[in-house]
Scaffold this motif. Structure first.
Motif, short mmCIF file in Angstrom:
data_model
loop_
_atom_site.label_atom_id
_atom_site.label_comp_id
_atom_site.label_asym_id
_atom_site.label_seq_id
_atom_site.Cartn_x
_atom_site.Cartn_y
_atom_site.Cartn_z
N GLY A 351 7.16 36.49 -15.16
CA GLY A 351 7.83 37.65 -15.74
C GLY A 351 8.96 38.19 -14.89
O GLY A 351 9.56 39.21 -15.24
N GLY A 352 9.24 37.53 -13.76
CA GLY A 352 10.34 37.95 -12.90
C GLY A 352 10.03 39.14 -12.02
O GLY A 352 10.92 39.77 -11.47
N ARG A 353 8.74 39.46 -11.86
CA ARG A 353 8.36 40.66 -11.10
C ARG A 353 7.80 40.34 -9.71
O ARG A 353 7.46 41.24 -8.96
N LEU A 354 7.71 39.06 -9.37
CA LEU A 354 7.12 38.65 -8.10
C LEU A 354 8.01 37.60 -7.43
O LEU A 354 8.59 36.75 -8.10
N GLU A 355 8.10 37.69 -6.11
CA GLU A 355 8.81 36.68 -5.32
C GLU A 355 7.83 36.04 -4.35
O GLU A 355 6.98 36.72 -3.78
N ARG A 356 7.97 34.75 -4.15
CA ARG A 356 7.15 34.03 -3.18
C ARG A 356 7.99 33.76 -1.94
O ARG A 356 9.17 33.48 -2.02
N HIS A 357 7.33 33.81 -0.77
CA HIS A 357 8.01 33.63 0.50
C HIS A 357 7.28 32.56 1.31
O HIS A 357 6.16 32.15 0.97
N ALA A 358 7.93 32.13 2.39
CA ALA A 358 7.31 31.14 3.27
C ALA A 358 6.01 31.70 3.83
O ALA A 358 5.83 32.91 3.98
N GLY A 359 5.11 30.77 4.19
CA GLY A 359 3.85 31.18 4.79
C GLY A 359 2.84 31.72 3.80
O GLY A 359 1.91 32.44 4.20
N GLY A 360 3.00 31.41 2.51
CA GLY A 360 2.04 31.86 1.51
C GLY A 360 2.07 33.35 1.27
O GLY A 360 1.04 33.95 0.92
N LYS A 361 3.24 33.98 1.43
CA LYS A 361 3.37 35.42 1.20
C LYS A 361 4.03 35.71 -0.13
O LYS A 361 4.80 34.90 -0.65
N VAL A 362 3.75 36.90 -0.67
CA VAL A 362 4.34 37.33 -1.94
C VAL A 362 4.78 38.78 -1.82
O VAL A 362 4.28 39.53 -0.99
N SER A 363 5.73 39.17 -2.67
CA SER A 363 6.17 40.55 -2.72
C SER A 363 6.66 40.87 -4.12
O SER A 363 6.93 39.95 -4.91
N LEU A 364 6.78 42.14 -4.42
CA LEU A 364 7.40 42.54 -5.67
C LEU A 364 8.88 42.17 -5.63
O LEU A 364 9.52 42.31 -4.59
N ALA A 365 9.41 41.73 -6.74
CA ALA A 365 10.81 41.36 -6.81
C ALA A 365 11.68 42.60 -6.66
O ALA A 365 11.34 43.68 -7.17
N GLY A 366 12.79 42.46 -5.95
CA GLY A 366 13.66 43.59 -5.72
C GLY A 366 14.48 43.95 -6.94
O GLY A 366 14.64 43.18 -7.86
#
Length: 366
Positions: A351-366
């Protein structure tokens, strides 16, 4: 028309990975859940709606067919994860590229590989050393992998061109970058192997280089850093290699040279100090003899879907913020079943509301 050798499954796989909001991790989760790329494409709009976002734009069949035509016109081909000659070491990565575009001698993927990286503004001494190390490592039967950048990368490719070298490029297989390496890139495509993740015609952008670096590290049994400043792309590659359980090696340098500080830092943190090809080969020998992890890639039987309730979705969403956090921490604090958490994260990403990052991390999309 698409490449005559392309199957309907390969076309669907390429459509899936070229679709909006679908990266490698999401791609694999979709295939594991729905059993095929075609079924996953059909399910994406509903999953995105559950995540509270708009349905991502799916890659059209015609777009993928044109891409396949371009790849064939370039004299290149696709390697799909879990099929054919896809590199087994790279397949071990959680975020391995679902599809690679390659041009050259595929037999090089069957040899033990050493990644060699370093500063773009490398000293003359470092370039000479990289060229000599690559030549000697190649003469011993290993393949040298690098990123075709200025400086150390270029020197490493030059040293290993006769014995075999793999160049991983950040843009499309038909894009020459940096421009002064055009003849070198052509030579590698004829006598070595070119590897790209991006479709033909894509100019390399800053965001593409970390993705390229993970492929360099993932293809190799070990990574050698010849010269690098702190916070450089070469150190990113080295740390990715360490995250993948591969050996990290570094050439020590003078504390007075800023370009040596990255290597010296790596050695302080536990990287193997190497000074010649024999040191490099000795370091990776136990690694390239170890059995490869057998990643399960048979998606014929779909995994049991874990539908989340609105309460569970809210519990996961409340734990997310613009600051990246490990998925394991979300699991711990939510006390929800892993399948539920992964389902919610999948829906949010689609839904475009989450971003994935290196190291198996996630955050809300900016």
């Amino acid at each position: 028309m698409a490449d005559a050798g392309a199957s309907e499954d390969q076309i669907a796989r390429l459509r899936l990975i070229r679709s909006e909001n679908i990266g490698p991790v999401t791609y694999f989760q979709l295939l594991a859940r729905f059993g095929s790329a075609r079924a996953a494409l059909d399910a994406v709009p509903d999953l995105a709606a559950r995540g509270g976002g708009r349905a991502p734009k799916l890659a059209a069949r015609s777009v993928v067919q044109r891409e396949m035509e371009q790849v064939a016109k370039c004299g290149a081909r696709y390697l799909f994860l879990g099929q054919g000659l896809y590199p087994p070491l790279l397949a071990e990565l959680e975020n391995a590229p679902p599809a690679l575009i390659v041009k050259g001698h595929l037999s090089l993927l069957e040899k033990p590989a050493i990644a060699m990286v370093g500063a773009r503004n490398a000293s003359a001494a470092a370039c000479r050393l990289a060229r000599m190390l690559a030549r000697d490592v190649g003469a011993a039967g290993a393949v040298v992998v690098s990123g075709l950048a200025r400086g150390v990368d270029t020197a490493a490719h030059d040293g290993a061109l006769e014995s075999g070298t793999i160049a991983v490029i950040a843009g499309g297989i038909d894009i020459f970058y940096p421009p002064e390496n055009e003849e070198r890139q052509r030579a590698i495509s004829e006598r070595g192997l070119l590897v790209a993740e991006q479709p033909p015609g894509v100019e390399p952008r800053a965001r593409h280089f970390p993705y390229r670096n993970r492929i360099i590290a993932g293809l190799a049994h070990g990574t050698v850093v010849v010269e690098a400043a702190p916070k450089s792309g070469s150190l990113i590659t080295a740390r990715l290699a360490a995250d993948h359980g591969r050996d990290v090696m570094a050439i020590p340098g003078s504390p007075l040279d800023p370009r040596a500080q990255g290597c010296n830092q790596l050695i302080r943190e536990g990287a193997t100090l190497v000074q010649n090809a024999d040191d490099i080969l000795e370091a990776i020998r136990p690694l390239h003899l170890r059995p490869l992890a057998q990643r399960r890639l048979d998606y014929g039987a779909p995994a049991e879907a874990a539908d989340a309730s609105e309460v569970e979705r809210r519990a996961v969403l409340d734990l997310l913020s613009p600051t990246p956090v490990p998925v394991d921490e979300i699991l711990r604090q939510s006390a929800l079943a892993p399948a539920i958490v992964q389902t919610v994260l999948l829906e949010l990403e689609l839904g475009g509301r989450l971003e994935r990052h290196a190291g198996g991390k996630v955050s809300l999309a900016g």
